[in-house]
Scaffold this active site. Structure first.
Site, PDB file in Angstrom:
ATOM      1  N   CYS A  36      35.805  39.235  32.339  1.00 51.59           N
ATOM      2  CA  CYS A  36      37.141  39.574  31.850  1.00 51.59           C
ATOM      3  C   CYS A  36      38.236  39.078  32.773  1.00 51.59           C
ATOM      4  O   CYS A  36      39.394  38.984  32.366  1.00 51.59           O
ATOM      5  CB  CYS A  36      37.273  41.078  31.653  1.00 51.59           C
ATOM      6  SG  CYS A  36      36.998  42.040  33.153  1.00 51.59           S
ATOM      7  N   SER A  56      36.370  40.942  43.260  1.00 48.76           N
ATOM      8  CA  SER A  56      36.652  41.634  42.002  1.00 48.76           C
ATOM      9  C   SER A  56      38.053  42.229  42.013  1.00 48.76           C
ATOM     10  O   SER A  56      38.646  42.457  43.072  1.00 48.76           O
ATOM     11  CB  SER A  56      35.628  42.746  41.769  1.00 48.76           C
ATOM     12  OG  SER A  56      34.342  42.210  41.578  1.00 48.76           O
ATOM     13  N   GLU A 111      33.139  46.834  42.946  1.00 50.33           N
ATOM     14  CA  GLU A 111      32.537  47.223  41.664  1.00 50.33           C
ATOM     15  C   GLU A 111      31.231  46.456  41.468  1.00 50.33           C
ATOM     16  O   GLU A 111      31.085  45.309  41.882  1.00 50.33           O
ATOM     17  CB  GLU A 111      33.520  46.970  40.513  1.00 50.33           C
ATOM     18  CG  GLU A 111      33.974  45.533  40.342  1.00 50.33           C
ATOM     19  CD  GLU A 111      33.119  44.769  39.364  1.00 50.33           C
ATOM     20  OE1 GLU A 111      32.296  45.388  38.672  1.00 50.33           O
ATOM     21  OE2 GLU A 111      33.269  43.546  39.293  1.00 50.33           O
TER      22      GLU A 111
END
Length: 568
Positions: A50, A109, A114
């Site tokens: 994403c 990230s 994460e």
């Protein structure tokens, strides 16, 4: 090793560019196929999440590889190369390895630490293996990246430096309150049934929501996720699946909506969200506002921040450098209605939609002429500044919380300005995470990455010389066999016992002569800059390049067969 990565991420490009450049699964497949078909590349893998799009390849020429990979990314993303280039980054050889290992550990990230990225790296490797675009280099690289990421999470507290994107997003929705307290007894709607949506559903279930509704274009996947939630030992949430056509109705019931689909267009428009808020089942009246303010709050609210200026009626991309987005802008080609809209916006008021100006084209020309005359006299368009802030009605408390984790976005950004709605999307998550404190464990993870990069590079360089060493020993064995055949011609009466003893003696002599130089050349080749030792060895012993290549191909074939057989 000639590893090259070309990509863009939330660190190099604005969300709007990442959104446009996102790749569907089909686009990733075509990109990989075109990558290995291109002249400079022998292997290829795509890591698309994403907030990043990266193309990895084993290339034989750096500059040609950069040009080819950049062009392919532009072609398959649909963003022109000239527009995409300023946001691309390039890493080569050890720096490319360092980049992927850092990504695997969560250091790169949006939310540091994460762990979801490990699953995404695993998926990228599986896709490249399935399409046969990953050879020895990329298989070794991605598998080692997974091991490094797991090591970082097991040996350090990097998990404390950040959470998954889902957890971080829910924390932003809760605005400082514990997620478990905020989520308790709420109804949730999850749109999508992929890995991110599944994680969101599981997180919401553990947080204590009363009900979770799963909407997905493939009913079977939605039902499967419902089954997983129902069978969970740590939750007793009520879960059910609905078709995508039921989303408008479910918006009237939901308190929390999480959306993460692979759709290329908007899944939730501002109009659909507004209708969902307006038609809420058991809707609570907006308190704290008089009738007039409540009526105004039913539509788009004036933004509470000045930074984005999202509702400015002017095309800010056309504003000349150095001009204030608060009012100074080139007016050529703007009609009176647009200018009037801008003046009303700057003053904090509104103009009815659809209004086209008082006097038609003549009035437009007159107004623009007057502004141009002022500009020629004053040297610029007089700036219209907003007046000092005045007391405004407080924004009503949100009744609908939206978390958009999709790229490109699923939820219309205009929902940020809807009364009774709180939206957290990738862009706002990026802004929030920029100020997040880094845990002390991050430094330890960085040391792990540096050590692993050095070890990986040494292993690759040592592996690079192995076919040459094998070819050298094969040549030596052939020499021994030839000399023994000549000896048998000169001594035809030699019995088997003596022939075997002589053969073994000659082999021991050859092995002892080759042992020290081959061990040393492997050590030297493992050091930075040691790639030339293989060439030197081939030159010194006049080794046939095709023999070396055949040894290398045989090794790759053995590895491929082992991967196809799977673990024993």
């Amino acid at each position: 090793m000639s590893l090259l990565v070309v990509g863009l991420s939330h660190r190099s490009a604005p969300v709007s560019v990442l959104e446009r450049a996102s790749l569907s699964v089909d686009a990733q497949t075509k990109l990989l196929q075109d990558t290995v078909a291109a002249e400079p590349a022998a292997e290829g893998a795509v890591l698309a999440t994403c907030n990043r799009i990266e193309l990895y390849a084993d290339v034989d020429k750096f500059h040609a590889g950069v040009a080819e990979l950049s062009t392919l990314l532009a072609q398959h993303s649909g963003v022109g190369l000239e527009e995409l280039t300023p946001y691309l980054y390039v890493h080569y050889e050890d720096r490319a390895v360092h980049h992927l290992f850092s990504v695997a550990c969560g250091l790169d990230s949006m939310v540091v630490g994460e762990g979801q990225i490990l699953g995404q790296i695993k998926d990228a490797l599986a896709r490249a293996q399935e399409l046969h675009t990953a050879g020895r280099l990329l298989n070794d690289l991605f598998q080692q990246a997974l091991r490094v990421g797991k090591r970082a999470h097991s040996e350090t507290g990097i998990d404390r430096a950040g959470q998954s994107l889902v957890t971080f997003g829910l924390e932003q929705l809760a605005v400082g309150a514990p997620v478990e307290t905020w989520a308790r007894d709420r109804k949730a709607l999850v749109i999508g049934a992929g890995s991110m949506s599944s994680l969101a559903a599981a997180t919401l279930a553990r947080a204590g929501v009363d009900e979770i509704v799963i909407a997905n274009r493939t009913p079977e996947r939605a039902e499967r996720l419902v089954q997983i939630l129902a069978e969970g030992d740590d939750t007793d949430v009520l879960a059910r699946a609905v078709p995508m056509e039921s989303v408008p109705f479910e918006l009237t019931r939901a308190d929390v909506v999480v959306s993460c689909t692979g759709a290329t267009g908007l899944v939730l428009t501002a109009e659909a969200i507004a209708a969902g808020v307006e038609g809420r089942v058991g809707r609570q009246p907006v308190v704290g506002l008089d009738d007039e303010a409540a009526e105004a709050a039913d539509v788009l609210l004036t933004p509470t921040s000045v930074g984005a200026e999202e509702n400015c009626p002017l095309d800010l991309s056309a504003v000349r450098p150095g001009f204030s987005v608060m009012g100074e802008a080139a007016v050529a080609g703007m009609d009176a209605a647009t200018l009037e809209q801008h003046a009303a916006w700057a003053a904090g008021t509104t103009v009815e939609r659809g209004r086209t100006g008082r006097g038609g084209p003549e009035a437009d020309a007159e107004l623009i002429g007057a502004l141009a005359a002022t500009a020629s006299t004053a040297g610029r368009i007089p700036e219209r500044r907003r007046p000092e802030p005045v007391a405004e009605p407080s924004r009503p408390e949100p009744v609908l919380f939206l978390l958009d984790l999709a790229m490109p976005r699923d939820v219309d950004a205009a929902a940020h300005r809807l009364a009774g709605v709180r939206l957290v999307d990738i862009e706002s998550l990026a802004e929030a995470s920029a100020d997040a404190p880094m845990a002390a464990d991050v430094d330890q993870v960085r040391r792990i990455v540096s050590d692993e990069v050095a070890a990986f590079g040494a292993a690759q360089r040592a592996a690079h010389i192995t076919p040459t060493v094998v070819a050298l020993r094969t040549m030596a064995a052939d020499v021994v066999a030839g000399e023994m055949a000549r000896l048998e011609g000169r001594l035809p009466g030699l019995d088997d016992k003596h022939r075997a003893e002589i053969t073994q003696t000659v082999r021991r002599v050859v092995d002892k002569l080759l042992h020290a130089p081959t061990v040393r050349v492997k050590q030297l080749a493992a050091e930075p800059g040691g790639a030339g030792y293989a060439d030197a060895l081939r030159t010194l012993f006049d080794l046939d390049p095709e023999t070396v290549a055949s040894v290398s191909r045989a090794g790759e074939s053995t590895e491929k067969n082992a991967r196809n057989r799977g673990p024993a």
